[in-house]
Design an enzyme around this catalytic site. Structure first.
Site, PDB file in Angstrom:
ATOM      1  N   HIS A 296      53.756  44.326  34.998  1.00 15.61           N
ATOM      2  CA  HIS A 296      52.551  45.130  34.734  1.00 15.61           C
ATOM      3  C   HIS A 296      52.467  46.419  34.854  1.00 15.61           C
ATOM      4  O   HIS A 296      53.292  46.977  35.714  1.00 15.61           O
ATOM      5  CB  HIS A 296      51.423  44.300  35.486  1.00 15.61           C
TER       6      HIS A 296
ATOM      7  N   HIS B 149      54.961  39.724  38.780  1.00 17.90           N
ATOM      8  CA  HIS B 149      54.578  39.510  37.296  1.00 17.90           C
ATOM      9  C   HIS B 149      54.515  40.999  36.730  1.00 17.90           C
ATOM     10  O   HIS B 149      53.710  41.791  37.121  1.00 17.90           O
ATOM     11  CB  HIS B 149      53.177  38.692  37.242  1.00 17.90           C
TER      12      HIS B 149
ATOM     13  N   CYS C   2      50.749  32.529  40.959  1.00 14.90           N
ATOM     14  CA  CYS C   2      50.955  34.056  40.368  1.00 14.90           C
ATOM     15  C   CYS C   2      49.395  34.303  40.161  1.00 14.90           C
ATOM     16  O   CYS C   2      48.799  33.632  39.255  1.00 14.90           O
ATOM     17  CB  CYS C   2      51.711  34.049  39.371  1.00 14.90           C
TER      18      CYS C   2
ATOM     19  N   ASP D 120      40.427  44.341  38.097  1.00 13.64           N
ATOM     20  CA  ASP D 120      40.526  43.359  38.768  1.00 13.64           C
ATOM     21  C   ASP D 120      39.786  43.643  40.093  1.00 13.64           C
ATOM     22  O   ASP D 120      40.036  44.387  40.772  1.00 13.64           O
ATOM     23  CB  ASP D 120      42.044  42.936  39.027  1.00 13.64           C
TER      24      ASP D 120
ATOM     25  N   THR E 163      54.003  41.130  46.772  1.00 15.11           N
ATOM     26  CA  THR E 163      54.062  39.978  46.964  1.00 15.11           C
ATOM     27  C   THR E 163      53.963  39.155  45.602  1.00 15.11           C
ATOM     28  O   THR E 163      54.369  37.611  45.570  1.00 15.11           O
ATOM     29  CB  THR E 163      53.122  39.393  47.812  1.00 15.11           C
TER      30      THR E 163
ATOM     31  N   HIS F  47      49.846  50.078  35.625  1.00 18.86           N
ATOM     32  CA  HIS F  47      48.639  50.575  36.094  1.00 18.86           C
ATOM     33  C   HIS F  47      48.307  51.626  35.292  1.00 18.86           C
ATOM     34  O   HIS F  47      48.997  52.609  35.336  1.00 18.86           O
ATOM     35  CB  HIS F  47      48.591  50.766  37.515  1.00 18.86           C
TER      36      HIS F  47
ATOM     37  N   CYS G 105      48.991  35.201  36.273  1.00 15.13           N
ATOM     38  CA  CYS G 105      48.989  33.892  35.425  1.00 15.13           C
ATOM     39  C   CYS G 105      47.503  33.470  35.457  1.00 15.13           C
ATOM     40  O   CYS G 105      47.135  32.769  34.491  1.00 15.13           O
ATOM     41  CB  CYS G 105      50.047  33.302  35.869  1.00 15.13           C
TER      42      CYS G 105
HETATM   43 ZN   LIG Z   1      52.654  35.373  36.287  1.00 16.82          ZN
END
Ligand SMILES: [Zn+2]
Length: 138
Positions: free
Chosen positions: A99, A97, A4, A30, A94, A101, A7
């Site tokens: 989140h 997790h 992930c 990112d 894909t 934006h 993570c």
């Molecule tokens: Zn994760």
């Protein structure tokens, strides 16, 4: 080691321009994502969807998002800010997790995702992240 990417960013295995980090959340820009100007706010701990977050994680996530949104406003003075949340295979992701934006908007952007200029150069992300960090409370 997990596959992930979120993570792995939390574990500092993948570099990202960190905007905020606390016990339950991390916010970052990112350099590896398609739209590098977004600020992503993610729960720490792997959760694939909102219903998997515990109450402390859910509360912390929204609080962090609000703080970072205000800091973006203070740092860049956009005309608005859109918040996107899309997770899972239904959103063609894909990596699952949970989140959000945060995407500053200016008049005329339409659905373009602008920050503070379209497709900011990746080498500017650390500078932008620092500018947001300096506008956070505390
Ligand atoms: Zn994760």
């Amino acid at each position: 080691m997990t596959n992930c990417v979120f993570c792995r960013i939390v574990a500092k295995e993948i570099p990202a321009a960190i905007v905020h980090e606390d016990e339950h959340t991390i916010a970052f820009m990112d350099a590896g994502q398609v739209n590098p100007g977004h600020v992503l706010v993610a729960a720490k701990g792997h959760a694939e969807n909102l219903y998997e977050l515990n109450d402390a994680q859910a509360a912390a996530l929204l609080k962090t998002a609000a703080h970072v949104a205000r800091a973006i406003r203070a740092a860049f003075n956009p005309q608005g800010l859109s918040v996107y949340q899309a997770n899972g295979s239904a959103a063609w992701q894909t990596v699952f997790h949970y989140h959000m934006h945060l995407v500053p908007r200016r008049e005329g952007d339409g659905m373009a995702l602008t920050w503070p200029a379209k497709n900011p150069p990746r080498e500017k992300l650390a500078e932008y992240a620092a500018k947001i960090r300096s506008s956070l409370p505390g």
